[in-house]
Scaffold this motif. Structure first.
Motif, PDB file in Angstrom:
ATOM      1  N   ASP A  53       0.841  -1.197   0.000  1.00 28.50           N
ATOM      2  CA  ASP A  53       0.000   0.000   0.000  1.00 28.50           C
ATOM      3  C   ASP A  53       0.880   1.252   0.000  1.00 28.50           C
ATOM      4  N   ILE A  54       1.189   1.738  -1.199  1.00 29.33           N
ATOM      5  CA  ILE A  54       2.082   2.884  -1.343  1.00 29.33           C
ATOM      6  C   ILE A  54       1.520   4.109  -0.630  1.00 29.33           C
ATOM      7  N   GLY A  55       0.232   4.349  -0.742  1.00 29.04           N
ATOM      8  CA  GLY A  55      -0.392   5.497  -0.091  1.00 29.04           C
ATOM      9  C   GLY A  55      -0.228   5.454   1.417  1.00 29.04           C
ATOM     10  N   ALA A  56      -0.458   4.299   2.010  1.00 32.28           N
ATOM     11  CA  ALA A  56      -0.319   4.163   3.470  1.00 32.28           C
ATOM     12  C   ALA A  56       1.137   4.338   3.888  1.00 32.28           C
ATOM     13  N   LEU A  57       2.063   3.777   3.126  1.00 39.48           N
ATOM     14  CA  LEU A  57       3.483   3.913   3.457  1.00 39.48           C
ATOM     15  C   LEU A  57       3.928   5.373   3.385  1.00 39.48           C
ATOM     16  N   LEU A  58       3.506   6.078   2.352  1.00 37.29           N
ATOM     17  CA  LEU A  58       3.868   7.491   2.230  1.00 37.29           C
ATOM     18  C   LEU A  58       3.222   8.324   3.329  1.00 37.29           C
ATOM     19  N   ALA A  59       2.016   7.965   3.740  1.00 39.52           N
ATOM     20  CA  ALA A  59       1.346   8.686   4.827  1.00 39.52           C
ATOM     21  C   ALA A  59       2.074   8.487   6.158  1.00 39.52           C
ATOM     22  N   MET A  60       2.779   7.379   6.304  1.00 35.58           N
ATOM     23  CA  MET A  60       3.515   7.107   7.537  1.00 35.58           C
ATOM     24  C   MET A  60       4.881   7.785   7.547  1.00 35.58           C
ATOM     25  N   ALA A  61       5.336   8.247   6.386  1.00 34.85           N
ATOM     26  CA  ALA A  61       6.650   8.869   6.275  1.00 34.85           C
ATOM     27  C   ALA A  61       6.577  10.341   6.671  1.00 34.85           C
ATOM     28  N   TYR A  66      14.502  10.914   5.056  1.00 37.74           N
ATOM     29  CA  TYR A  66      15.779  10.889   4.332  1.00 37.74           C
ATOM     30  C   TYR A  66      16.410   9.521   4.519  1.00 37.74           C
ATOM     31  N   GLU A  67      16.728   8.890   3.417  1.00 36.07           N
ATOM     32  CA  GLU A  67      17.341   7.562   3.440  1.00 36.07           C
ATOM     33  C   GLU A  67      18.780   7.674   2.973  1.00 36.07           C
ATOM     34  N   ASN A  68      19.686   7.271   3.847  1.00 38.01           N
ATOM     35  CA  ASN A  68      21.100   7.249   3.515  1.00 38.01           C
ATOM     36  C   ASN A  68      21.414   5.851   3.002  1.00 38.01           C
ATOM     37  N   GLY A  69      21.737   5.755   1.719  1.00 36.24           N
ATOM     38  CA  GLY A  69      21.971   4.455   1.104  1.00 36.24           C
ATOM     39  C   GLY A  69      23.224   3.750   1.577  1.00 36.24           C
ATOM     40  N   GLY A  70      24.076   4.432   2.320  1.00 34.48           N
ATOM     41  CA  GLY A  70      25.234   3.776   2.904  1.00 34.48           C
ATOM     42  C   GLY A  70      26.516   3.872   2.100  1.00 34.48           C
ATOM     43  N   THR A  71      26.476   4.589   0.978  1.00 37.19           N
ATOM     44  CA  THR A  71      27.706   4.753   0.212  1.00 37.19           C
ATOM     45  C   THR A  71      28.235   6.166   0.406  1.00 37.19           C
ATOM     46  N   GLU A 143      13.786   4.828  12.134  1.00 34.48           N
ATOM     47  CA  GLU A 143      13.973   6.042  12.911  1.00 34.48           C
ATOM     48  C   GLU A 143      12.665   6.822  12.813  1.00 34.48           C
ATOM     49  N   LEU A 144      12.072   7.106  13.966  1.00 34.47           N
ATOM     50  CA  LEU A 144      10.760   7.750  14.006  1.00 34.47           C
ATOM     51  C   LEU A 144      10.855   9.118  14.674  1.00 34.47           C
ATOM     52  N   GLU A 145       9.861   9.955  14.401  1.00 34.34           N
ATOM     53  CA  GLU A 145       9.688  11.216  15.103  1.00 34.34           C
ATOM     54  C   GLU A 145       8.209  11.353  15.422  1.00 34.34           C
ATOM     55  N   ARG A 146       7.917  12.183  16.402  1.00 36.21           N
ATOM     56  CA  ARG A 146       6.526  12.480  16.716  1.00 36.21           C
ATOM     57  C   ARG A 146       6.227  13.855  16.130  1.00 36.21           C
ATOM     58  N   ALA A 147       5.269  13.906  15.212  1.00 27.73           N
ATOM     59  CA  ALA A 147       4.886  15.163  14.563  1.00 27.73           C
ATOM     60  C   ALA A 147       3.378  15.330  14.688  1.00 27.73           C
ATOM     61  N   GLY A 148       2.967  16.437  15.268  1.00 23.91           N
ATOM     62  CA  GLY A 148       1.531  16.660  15.447  1.00 23.91           C
ATOM     63  C   GLY A 148       0.883  15.587  16.290  1.00 23.91           C
ATOM     64  N   GLY A 149       1.624  15.057  17.250  1.00 24.81           N
ATOM     65  CA  GLY A 149       1.093  14.020  18.133  1.00 24.81           C
ATOM     66  C   GLY A 149       1.095  12.624  17.534  1.00 24.81           C
ATOM     67  N   GLN A 150       1.556  12.476  16.295  1.00 29.39           N
ATOM     68  CA  GLN A 150       1.576  11.163  15.647  1.00 29.39           C
ATOM     69  C   GLN A 150       3.007  10.766  15.297  1.00 29.39           C
ATOM     70  N   LEU A 151       3.248   9.460  15.315  1.00 26.74           N
ATOM     71  CA  LEU A 151       4.555   8.949  14.907  1.00 26.74           C
ATOM     72  C   LEU A 151       4.666   8.988  13.387  1.00 26.74           C
ATOM     73  N   ARG A 152       5.862   9.329  12.909  1.00 22.26           N
ATOM     74  CA  ARG A 152       6.164   9.338  11.480  1.00 22.26           C
ATOM     75  C   ARG A 152       7.555   8.738  11.296  1.00 22.26           C
ATOM     76  N   ILE A 153       7.790   8.122  10.157  1.00 21.18           N
ATOM     77  CA  ILE A 153       9.071   7.478   9.866  1.00 21.18           C
ATOM     78  C   ILE A 153      10.021   8.497   9.222  1.00 21.18           C
ATOM     79  N   LEU A 154      11.187   8.677   9.854  1.00 19.59           N
ATOM     80  CA  LEU A 154      12.235   9.562   9.324  1.00 19.59           C
ATOM     81  C   LEU A 154      13.170   8.833   8.370  1.00 19.59           C
ATOM     82  N   SER A 155      13.440   7.565   8.652  1.00 17.20           N
ATOM     83  CA  SER A 155      14.292   6.752   7.775  1.00 17.20           C
ATOM     84  C   SER A 155      14.114   5.284   8.131  1.00 17.20           C
ATOM     85  N   GLY A 156      14.562   4.426   7.205  1.00 19.03           N
ATOM     86  CA  GLY A 156      14.561   2.997   7.481  1.00 19.03           C
ATOM     87  C   GLY A 156      13.561   2.162   6.708  1.00 19.03           C
ATOM     88  N   MET A 157      12.750   2.785   5.851  1.00 22.33           N
ATOM     89  CA  MET A 157      11.765   1.993   5.082  1.00 22.33           C
ATOM     90  C   MET A 157      12.470   1.111   4.077  1.00 22.33           C
TER      91      MET A 157
END
Length: 157
Positions: A53-61, A66-71, A143-157
């Motif tokens: 579910d791309i829409g749900a995943l983007l809503a959680m981001a 920011y994703e650091n690819g490791g290179t 890596e999560l943050e709380r924004a507007g009282g809700q958890l959001r994903i900062l990185s790691g998807m």
């Protein structure tokens, strides 16, 4: 009566709190309301992955995703618009997926929540010669943050 032993360990500036008390079932994470809320959010993420579910995943981001690819070059790093592109390019090719998460640790660094887990993923991808199954077991960190009282994903998807 159980006595809890509280350990506070700082590893690379990350405060990790451990407890010899009760653990959330099937995890090595202390059972408390905050940790349960975090794991419930991560389980919602896991289910969105399984449903592709791309829409749900983007809503959680987070908009700050920011994703650091490791290179060192940074060519494989991306932000929220890059995440949208990556999900839009890869998930439609996936025909079936199953993920299991084993939560190992929840830590806090400033206003960020660090969720360490091991995942086992099996997925079927369409290919030139037909669908192929892949399996991967690896460690990951959300890596999560709380924004507007809700958890959001900062990185790691």
């Amino acid at each position: 009566m159980r006595r809890a032993l509280l350990l506070v360990v700082t590893v690379s500036g990350v405060a990790v709190v451990g407890c010899a008390g009760r653990l959330i079932p099937n995890t090595t994470v202390e059972d408390n309301p905050t940790n349960r809320e975090i794991i419930e959010f991560c389980e919602t993420y896991r289910h969105a992955l399984e449903q592709r579910d791309i829409g749900a995943l983007l809503a959680m981001a987070s908009p700050r995703y920011y994703e650091n690819g490791g290179t060192p070059e940074g060519e494989d790093d991306y932000d929220i618009s890059g995440l949208r592109e990556v999900l839009g390019r890869t998930l439609p090719r996936v025909e079936a997926v199953r993920y299991e998460f084993r939560y190992r640790r929840i830590g806090f660094e400033g206003d960020r929540v660090l969720v360490d887990y091991t995942y086992s993923g099996s997925y079927q991808v369409e290919g030139g010669t037909g669908p192929r199954w892949f399996r991967r077991v690896a460690d990951n960190r959300l890596e999560l943050e709380r924004a507007g009282g809700q958890l959001r994903i900062l990185s790691g998807m």
